[in-house]
Design an enzyme around this catalytic site. Sequence first.
Site, PDB file in Angstrom:
ATOM      1  N   GLU A 284      27.295  28.827  26.423  1.00 40.26           N
ATOM      2  CA  GLU A 284      25.728  29.183  25.312  1.00 40.26           C
ATOM      3  C   GLU A 284      25.178  28.376  24.686  1.00 40.26           C
ATOM      4  O   GLU A 284      26.675  27.663  23.657  1.00 40.26           O
ATOM      5  CB  GLU A 284      26.656  29.983  24.362  1.00 40.26           C
ATOM      6  CG  GLU A 284      27.570  31.103  24.905  1.00 40.26           C
ATOM      7  CD  GLU A 284      26.636  32.234  25.476  1.00 40.26           C
ATOM      8  OE1 GLU A 284      25.636  32.029  25.410  1.00 40.26           O
ATOM      9  OE2 GLU A 284      26.709  33.146  26.417  1.00 40.26           O
ATOM     10  N   CYS A 318      21.678  29.745  16.410  1.00 39.57           N
ATOM     11  CA  CYS A 318      21.146  29.096  18.220  1.00 39.57           C
ATOM     12  C   CYS A 318      20.282  30.053  18.230  1.00 39.57           C
ATOM     13  O   CYS A 318      18.967  29.741  18.881  1.00 39.57           O
ATOM     14  CB  CYS A 318      22.198  29.335  18.646  1.00 39.57           C
ATOM     15  SG  CYS A 318      22.870  30.753  19.228  1.00 39.57           S
TER      16      CYS A 318
HETATM   17  P1  NAD Z   1      28.506  20.385  20.014  1.00 44.51           P
HETATM   18  O1  NAD Z   1      28.464  20.298  20.870  1.00 44.51           O
HETATM   19  O2  NAD Z   1      29.215  19.515  19.404  1.00 44.51           O
HETATM   20  O3  NAD Z   1      30.019  20.519  19.579  1.00 44.51           O
HETATM   21  C1  NAD Z   1      30.773  21.770  20.353  1.00 44.51           C
HETATM   22  C2  NAD Z   1      32.304  21.406  20.245  1.00 44.51           C
HETATM   23  O4  NAD Z   1      32.094  20.893  21.342  1.00 44.51           O
HETATM   24  C3  NAD Z   1      33.168  21.732  18.984  1.00 44.51           C
HETATM   25  O5  NAD Z   1      34.116  22.224  18.787  1.00 44.51           O
HETATM   26  C4  NAD Z   1      33.058  20.180  19.588  1.00 44.51           C
HETATM   27  O6  NAD Z   1      34.002  20.290  18.688  1.00 44.51           O
HETATM   28  C5  NAD Z   1      33.292  19.820  20.782  1.00 44.51           C
HETATM   29  N1  NAD Z   1      33.158  19.018  21.507  1.00 44.51           N
HETATM   30  C6  NAD Z   1      32.119  17.673  21.448  1.00 44.51           C
HETATM   31  N2  NAD Z   1      32.487  16.794  22.312  1.00 44.51           N
HETATM   32  C7  NAD Z   1      33.240  17.684  23.636  1.00 44.51           C
HETATM   33  C8  NAD Z   1      33.502  17.145  24.689  1.00 44.51           C
HETATM   34  N3  NAD Z   1      32.817  16.604  24.875  1.00 44.51           N
HETATM   35  N4  NAD Z   1      33.822  18.043  25.106  1.00 44.51           N
HETATM   36  C9  NAD Z   1      34.568  19.486  24.821  1.00 44.51           C
HETATM   37  N5  NAD Z   1      33.970  19.788  23.951  1.00 44.51           N
HETATM   38  C10 NAD Z   1      33.431  18.776  22.979  1.00 44.51           C
HETATM   39  O7  NAD Z   1      27.686  21.500  19.242  1.00 44.51           O
HETATM   40  P2  NAD Z   1      27.338  21.324  17.985  1.00 44.51           P
HETATM   41  O8  NAD Z   1      27.131  20.637  17.017  1.00 44.51           O
HETATM   42  O9  NAD Z   1      28.563  21.461  17.444  1.00 44.51           O
HETATM   43  O10 NAD Z   1      27.008  22.475  17.466  1.00 44.51           O
HETATM   44  C11 NAD Z   1      25.744  23.377  17.114  1.00 44.51           C
HETATM   45  C12 NAD Z   1      24.886  23.066  18.411  1.00 44.51           C
HETATM   46  O11 NAD Z   1      25.579  25.026  19.047  1.00 44.51           O
HETATM   47  C13 NAD Z   1      23.441  24.022  18.186  1.00 44.51           C
HETATM   48  O12 NAD Z   1      22.304  23.587  19.472  1.00 44.51           O
HETATM   49  C14 NAD Z   1      23.233  25.164  18.951  1.00 44.51           C
HETATM   50  O13 NAD Z   1      21.590  26.022  19.092  1.00 44.51           O
HETATM   51  C15 NAD Z   1      24.607  26.080  19.906  1.00 44.51           C
HETATM   52  N6  NAD Z   1      24.815  26.604  19.390  1.00 44.51           N
HETATM   53  C16 NAD Z   1      24.503  27.722  20.457  1.00 44.51           C
HETATM   54  C17 NAD Z   1      24.998  28.971  20.501  1.00 44.51           C
HETATM   55  C18 NAD Z   1      24.568  30.007  21.364  1.00 44.51           C
HETATM   56  O14 NAD Z   1      25.612  31.443  21.639  1.00 44.51           O
HETATM   57  N7  NAD Z   1      23.380  29.583  22.138  1.00 44.51           N
HETATM   58  C19 NAD Z   1      26.167  29.396  19.411  1.00 44.51           C
HETATM   59  C20 NAD Z   1      25.494  28.653  17.971  1.00 44.51           C
HETATM   60  C21 NAD Z   1      25.657  27.500  18.284  1.00 44.51           C
END
Ligand code: NAD
Length: 547
Positions: A284, A318
């Site tokens: 997502e 999001c």
């Molecule tokens: P992010 O990708 O930086 O982090 C998300 C999660 O992934 C965190 O727990 C982070 O610690 C972890 N993570 C970071 N690097 C990783 C790796 N290499 N391997 C595995 N896990 C890792 O995202 P963010 O900035 O924290 O969140 C915001 C983003 O999430 C926005 O782009 C938003 O649109 C998206 N989002 C999407 C939805 C949806 O349902 N489509 C919902 C909420 C947020």
Amino acid sequence: MSDLTADAVATGRPAAAPAGGNPAAPGGGRTVAGAVPPSLVARLAGGVTATGEPSVVETIAPLTGERLASLPQSTPSDVEVAFQLARRAQSAWAALPVRRRAAVLLRFHDLLLKRQDEVLDLIQAETGKARLHAFEEVLAVAMAARHYGRAAHGYLRDKRHGGALPVLTQAIEARRPKGVIGHISPWNYPLELSVGDALPAFAAGNAVVNKPDTQTALTALWARELLVEAGLPADLWQVVIGDGPVIGPAVVEHADYVSFTGSTRTGRDVAQRAAARLVGASLELGGKNAMLVLADADLDRAAAGAVRACFSSAGQLCISIERLMVHRSVADAFLEKFAERTRNLRLGGGLAYGADMGSLVSARQLDTTTRHVEEAVKAGATVLAGGRARPDLGPFFHEPTILDGVTPDMAVCGEETFGPVVSVYRFDTEDEAVAAANATPYGLNSSVWTRDLRRGRAVAARLRTGTVNVNEAYAAAYGSVASPMGGMGDSGLGRRHGAEGILRFTEAQTIATQRLLPLAPSLGLDDRQFAAVFTGGLRALKALRLK
Ligand code: NAD
């Protein structure tokens, strides 16, 4: 970060309110330190799987910049331990009847509604969002708990299918749990995206190892405690905390299936790691969502809806709208109403209802927001409302902002801001609006406003997004939990909610039983005769319209 904000963060002194800025909401008098005392943090931190002498990570409360919590960090070997514990607990859980597992979700639903104030405080303390927006998470999770609590049995029960040969072959489609789900969640909706997405995984008989974002781990840990109180075996949900690039890959490494919510960039990395192990993943991801205001829209309703669409959780949602397309004939009238509502939004950080919008979560989010706005303005965009950081309210506050005259060379036009900023575009024909809305690699959510519902649904069908809301911002589709929600294109793979939202956590198993005759030459038929009989049989099955 703007100089003004950086100064306020560095000195800890609030800056003066700018003239003409959004009004401040009343604070409510409760402090973060009072609502989230060290004893609560210590109790919740006890739920983290971290062995030995774990290193500690500090979080701050975005509303004020004050220190919030010290949390133990898990190592990659702790992640391995978490999977072992989860795996051990999973087989007994999977052996329970679905209705017994689903009953835990229904008890959780009731406990959550009863104890919502506890988690509203935590969500506000960890994210800085307004209490109303924190309550949206309680709503979403309660809806998912009720839905899967009531419907899991129907989704998961064995289904009979017509077999290879009518009467002689009987086929049953069964659903088996995947095993242990690696569940990685972001900070922006910490209750919904930790427990909300885990509920169907549990109902389907799985265990979960969850890596929430460190900034919002307390909310996930609180939800875990509550679910255990509702009857979930404690080892079934493991929480690991740590730097994403360090322990995130370890979670993917051990998982039988990965459920990831976060940015498109990280999602690609997760997908590649999962693919290399041949385990499935639902992703997502981000969006650059569009709202279309057609010429016949009710402009007052559309303006109120646009405020919700663009500024809920300070745009850190999001499915939030960042591109607003308005029919030229109503653009001036609509924008006047929308800008006025936006300028009147009360910003605030109290742990109480009353604020219309809260803070951003971090310096990083504020940085992107100010950069997108400042670059656009420098390149010729006009600010119709907002436009400034508000360090007088807290270190990461930014006004809800409407930009006009945005062009494709500006970052705010195509990149996800994930902040309270929307760009306005005008269109003359429906075709033009649809083409503009679809001109993005993302495909998460969109919103269409019209008095003609049939026309609204026809436009919706042309939009390339996983959800479309007609005459609502995002909550109509997201709250329809029996129906799938997720992204097309760069916004992801797979769906939460509905049948797909639970079946993704299962393996399909077909059990076919053959009676009396084999599917092979028998009863004295030689191969040629067998082929001739079956050729006739196949023709007859088609003529009888059997599927
Ligand atoms: P992010 O990708 O930086 O982090 C998300 C999660 O992934 C965190 O727990 C982070 O610690 C972890 N993570 C970071 N690097 C990783 C790796 N290499 N391997 C595995 N896990 C890792 O995202 P963010 O900035 O924290 O969140 C915001 C983003 O999430 C926005 O782009 C938003 O649109 C998206 N989002 C999407 C939805 C949806 O349902 N489509 C919902 C909420 C947020």
